[in-house]
Design an enzyme around this catalytic site. Structure first.
Site, PDB file in Angstrom:
ATOM      1  N   ASP A  14       0.866  -1.173   0.000  1.00  0.00           N
ATOM      2  CA  ASP A  14       0.000   0.000   0.000  1.00  0.00           C
ATOM      3  C   ASP A  14       0.912   1.236   0.000  1.00  0.00           C
ATOM      4  OD1 ASP A  14      -3.255   0.496   1.566  1.00  0.00           O
ATOM      5  OD2 ASP A  14      -2.151   1.726   0.130  1.00  0.00           O
TER       6      ASP A  14
HETATM    7  C1  GLC Z   1      -4.444   4.109  -0.333  1.00  0.00           C
HETATM    8  C2  GLC Z   1      -5.328   2.971   0.089  1.00  0.00           C
HETATM    9  C3  GLC Z   1      -5.415   1.866  -0.923  1.00  0.00           C
HETATM   10  C4  GLC Z   1      -5.213   2.405  -2.322  1.00  0.00           C
HETATM   11  C5  GLC Z   1      -3.798   2.934  -2.399  1.00  0.00           C
HETATM   12  C6  GLC Z   1      -3.495   3.546  -3.772  1.00  0.00           C
HETATM   13  O1  GLC Z   1      -3.755   4.623   0.781  1.00  0.00           O
HETATM   14  O2  GLC Z   1      -5.062   2.369   1.344  1.00  0.00           O
HETATM   15  O3  GLC Z   1      -6.697   1.259  -0.763  1.00  0.00           O
HETATM   16  O4  GLC Z   1      -5.407   1.359  -3.273  1.00  0.00           O
HETATM   17  O5  GLC Z   1      -3.524   3.908  -1.399  1.00  0.00           O
HETATM   18  O6  GLC Z   1      -4.289   4.683  -3.963  1.00  0.00           O
END
Ligand code: GLC
Length: 719
Positions: free
Chosen positions: A262
């Site tokens: 993430d």
């Molecule tokens: C965010 C979220 C995740 C998302 C990622 C990319 O912080 O936790 O769900 O896919 O970043 O945007």
């Protein structure tokens, strides 16, 4: 020699690491040699960017094509970049938030919505979506509850598999499809106190029984990517958690797709206090199988040294790079690096009539009629309708994670009613605000006067769409501000009022329930929300949504969920009557205000003749359970037939009720239908104290109806 092997033999170490990172697009739109903005802190060089091969949350067909062209021109190995984005519940034409869509109990509808979203997103340059999010959740305080399908893994799994089918189709190289990424693995929804990114402590039994099944279902359904979650699970953040990343994901589930962190989750290992420095963070993440580092730079800066030190091997590195290259092959990017990106096609698809139709149907089927004391549906010949409240003319009803959706594209409730009745029959007043510190009551009197003048009132209330979603958690689940006061006074002025509520979570509606004769919960319905609300209110569509998450009477009950054990001192009451020395509260009833599976219709359904094909079920055996359902009302309707079970005595405490399966049927007035469920012994299994998944001899009960409100019961014997 296949392409991947060929490329690996030609790639430099720097080029290999470039396959294992993902950054925001502003880095790749190189208007000058200098790197500015947040990525500057990442310490990335132009050489790093030249080999970086994955882009986050960027789309616009023309720009994507330009970035890909520039990259391929400069890359001697011609390895295409891959563009990934959060297409959660629509791309530009937006459907209900996932927690709302789940209440349709209609996987086919979820698939239809995903097909539509994939067409729009792929035309605009997206190739991978970070969907489905299948975190299991029991606490409405958590902001990301809006992204989930609620408190039942069977529903979450069914809706997620449908999304994967809709987004990916049979071949994700299809220019109108996207690859999917299941997230956030694992246990993210169990954040203590409902506070985002907070610690999660779960027994293996809880983890396996409730929190893990939907991720496994997505992997079995062919999701080629997985994203570990931000949270620590039992003391170790997921991306560095060997129980999750190795023992379960790789050894038990044999996942061979791409694991992508993430956003800066590897960098956050320092904040968690798990890594002393970025090099240790890189080592922990890589050795636990994280292939792509999103928006942190530990891999570029430290993998070379970790290789030199033998902390990781070139074989391991090549395996990770191979997984990413194979994903690009599956997407057909080596043949079509644009994957169908086409500016003109995208513009034609956005908000087109067919797509508006899909999301309007989804918005209507996701809505849940919580209460209706002979108020709805409104007659279509109603002369004057007052649409009152902070959401009466609010465009912000598309939800938090709505990608390229725009509030101005969204139909408001007032517009929906005007589209149906004509503007001359619709009056509007705001009455009050909807922010938690909105205390101004000066607009209430005007609203009350309007209510008195109108034949019927639609009272539009809720929490703002940015009160849920990532990082948006609440300690108070009530309607923010003075909305309850507005409801009391408007309803006192005109009893022919329906409260239409917008929210990204189960709200505490106990105050509203005390005064409103009818409550229609719309969630955040998306682009066609206003039209869908009007369709339902005036009976063009019959509500059929059922809750997939319990609605608490008070935030003090959270976490509250339907599949709870009985305890040694059960006291499950809908009316407050404290018993003392029982599992209840001094000041509140114990059952939720509205239970899992609850949802009303404009017609009525009668259940009869619940029967089983055998009184005995052996290990690996199968049994048929059937029930007759009749539409006893005067209009057609859809019913979600829910089959529950209870295992009253087992080696571990079992829930008082547990969904086994569901079937959504349509019945004309007076029509009856036999609904038959095939129940296997495996469907009834649970995890015991010895980490075994099994059933035990003894009674098993089957029930139909909905949580806490069963109509018929049948017992059998597991022999
Ligand atoms: C965010 C979220 C995740 C998302 C990622 C990319 O912080 O936790 O769900 O896919 O970043 O945007």
């Amino acid at each position: 020699m296949d392409r991947v092997t060929q490329l690996l033999s030609q790639m430099t170490l720097h080029q290999k690491i470039g396959q294992l990172v993902q950054y925001n697009a502003n880095l790749f739109i190189r208007t000058s040699a200098d790197i500015t903005g947040p990525q500057a802190q990442l310490g990335l060089s132009n050489e790093d960017l030249a080999v970086s091969s994955s882009v986050l949350n960027f789309s616009c067909a023309k720009e994507v094509i330009a970035i890909q062209d520039a990259h391929l021109r400069d890359d001697p190995l011609k390895i295409p970049m891959v563009f990934m984005m959060d297409v959660i519940h629509g791309y530009r034409t937006i459907y209900p938030i996932p927690l709302g869509l789940a209440c349709s109990f209609d996987p086919q509808l979820a698939e239809d919505c995903s097909v539509m979203a994939a067409k729009e997103a792929s035309a605009d340059g997206v190739q991978v979506t970070f969907t489905p999010m299948v975190d299991y959740v029991r606490d409405a305080r958590w902001g990301r509850v809006m992204e989930t399908a609620g408190e039942e893994p069977i529903v979450t799994s069914a809706m997620a598999k449908a999304q994967i089918k809709g987004f990916q189709g049979e071949n994700m190289a299809d220019p109108e499809r996207l690859a999917t990424c299941v997230k956030h693995y694992a246990g993210y929804g169990g954040a203590e106190a409902g506070r985002d990114y907070n610690l999660v402590e779960l027994s293996m039994r809880e983890l396996r029984e409730y929190y893990l099944p939907a991720y496994k279902a997505c992997i079995d359904a062919g999701a080629p990517l997985l994203m570990p979650s931000f949270n620590s699970l039992n003391g170790v953040p997921s991306v560095a958690n060997s129980l999750l990343m190795k023992q379960i994901l790789k050894d038990e589930w044999n996942f061979d797709g791409v694991v992508i962190s993430d956003y800066n989750a590897i960098g956050e290992l320092l904040s968690h206090g798990i890594a002393a420095d970025a090099k240790e963070a890189a080592k922990l993440a890589f050795e636990n199988g994280c292939d792509i580092e999103m928006c942190s730079s530990t891999y570029f800066h430290h993998i070379p040294q970790l290789l030199e030190e033998g902390a990781i091997t070139m074989e391991q590195l090549d395996a990770a790079v191979a997984r990413v290259l194979r994903l690009k092959e599956k997407l057909g990017l080596f043949e079509d690096p644009y994957h169908g990106a086409d500016p003109e096609k995208a513009e034609k698809l956005f908000l087109c009539p067919e797509h508006r139709q899909v999301v309007r149907r989804a918005a209507a089927e996701s809505a849940v009629l919580l209460k209706n004391e002979q108020v709805l549906p409104f007659p279509k010949d109603t002369k004057t309708v007052a649409v009152i409240g902070p959401f009466a003319t609010e465009h912000g009803i598309k939800g938090f994670w709505s990608c390229q959706g725009r509030d101005e594209d969204t139909t408001t409730v007032a517009q929906g009613v005007e589209n149906l009745l004509g503007a001359d029959r619709v009056l509007t007043a705001r009455g009050c605000g909807c922010l938690w510190d909105d205390t101004d009551i000066s607009g209430i009197q005007e609203a009350v006067e309007l209510a008195k003048k109108a034949d019927r009132v639609i009272l539009c209330l809720g929490e703002p769409q940015n009160y849920s979603g990532e990082g948006n958690c609440r300690t108070d689940l009530k309607l923010p501000g003075v909305q309850e006061l507005l409801a009391q006074q408007v309803i006192a002025a005109n009893a022919n009022t329906v409260a239409v509520v917008f929210g990204g979570r189960p709200l505490d509606l106990s105050g509203l329930d005390a005064v409103a004769p009818a409550i229609l919960y719309m969630w955040f319905p998306g682009t066609e929300g206003g039209n869908a609300a009007a369709d339902l209110i005036f009976g063009l569509r019959n509500p059929c949504g059922k809750l997939t998450m319990s609605f608490p009477r008070s935030v003090g009950q959270c976490p509250i969920y339907y599949n709870h054990p009985n305890t040694g001192r059960p006291h499950w009451t809908a009316e407050y009557k404290h018993r003392g020395y029982a599992s209840d509260y001094i000041d509140c009833a114990t059952l939720p205000l509205y239970s899992f599976g609850h949802g009303l219709s404009y017609t009525t359904f009668e259940y009869s003749d619940l029967s089983v094909s055998s009184q005995e079920l052996a290990e690996n055996g199968t049994i048929q359970v059937r029930v007759q359902v009749k539409n006893t009302g005067d209009r057609a309707g859809k019913e979600v037939v829910q089959l529950y079970s209870r295992d009253p005595v087992a080696s571990v405490v079992r829930p008082v009720q547990q969904l086994v399966d569901f079937r959504k049927i349509s019945l004309e007035p007076g029509e009856s239908q036999w609904v038959e469920f095939t129940v296997t012994e495996q469907m009834l299994r649970f995890w015991n104290m010895q980490d075994q998944h099994m059933t035990e001899p003894g009674e098993i009960r089957f029930m139909v109806g909905y949580a806490d409100h069963f109509l018929l019961t049948q017992s059998i014997n597991r022999i």
